[in-house]
Write a protein that holds these residues in place. Sequence first.
Motif, short mmCIF file in Angstrom:
data_model
loop_
_atom_site.label_atom_id
_atom_site.label_comp_id
_atom_site.label_asym_id
_atom_site.label_seq_id
_atom_site.Cartn_x
_atom_site.Cartn_y
_atom_site.Cartn_z
N ARG A 1 8.89 28.37 40.14
CA ARG A 1 8.27 28.61 41.45
C ARG A 1 6.75 28.57 41.35
N ASN A 2 6.20 29.25 40.33
CA ASN A 2 4.74 29.31 40.19
C ASN A 2 4.13 27.94 39.92
N ASN B 1 11.30 39.12 36.82
CA ASN B 1 10.55 37.99 36.28
C ASN B 1 11.48 37.13 35.43
N CYS C 1 11.07 32.12 38.16
CA CYS C 1 9.73 32.49 38.63
C CYS C 1 8.69 31.50 38.10
N SER C 2 8.86 31.11 36.87
CA SER C 2 7.92 30.15 36.28
C SER C 2 7.98 28.82 37.01
N ASN D 1 12.80 40.42 42.66
CA ASN D 1 11.51 40.71 42.00
C ASN D 1 11.61 40.86 40.48
N GLN E 1 15.29 36.59 40.69
CA GLN E 1 13.91 36.36 41.13
C GLN E 1 13.68 36.93 42.53
#
Length: 212
Positions: free
Chosen positions: A30-31, A23, A27-28, A21, A18
């Motif tokens: 974090r979002n 995906n 990442c999910s 960069n 992650q």
Amino acid sequence: MDDKRYPRKAYNMLLNLQRQNYNTWACSIRNVLYKFGFGVVWEMQGVGDIKSFIKEFKQRLIDCFKQDWHSALESHDFYNVYSHFNHSLVRSPYLSLLNNISVRRVFARFRIGMSALKFHYLQYRPVIHDRGINCPFCNDTPETEVHFLLTCQKYKALRDELIPSKYYRQPSMFKFFLLLACTNESTIQKLSVFVFKALTIRKQSLSVSVTL
């Protein structure tokens, strides 16, 4: 979790990807944390007291979902009618009360504006003339939910049998909303049967007229 554990190793691998960069599942996570105001958890890579965090995070999800639900009802024209008789995010009584699947399905579609009524079918489609939404059995009267449920003479006998007269005597939009919001079990059952049978009568009558 100890760094020697395989789940921890897998997470660290995803976290490193992650940061490059890629995906990944990380990442999910974090979002979601940033979306609901818990960005500091991601930055610290820890939550402190786990039980307290889970409790607070769960409540935040519930509160945000309710807010989005109410916002969707208020902002979307499709739910104009539905929002007047369903104000809370709870299971509607009819869903557990009506055992007949066919009746329950037809009643549910009527409540959310997805029945065969012209007002439902044509409200978001271009109509050549206003008469396009008129009731097929009444002259120059739009086939709205209120007309169908409380005034259309085609279903008068059925209405007299199944719906309390206080709702259709001097009918109004207010009484329509009261009827759809009713929690009395007997009234709900009879109302759902009315909608199911009346729509069946409508379908059969229109099929006969087309055939003739």
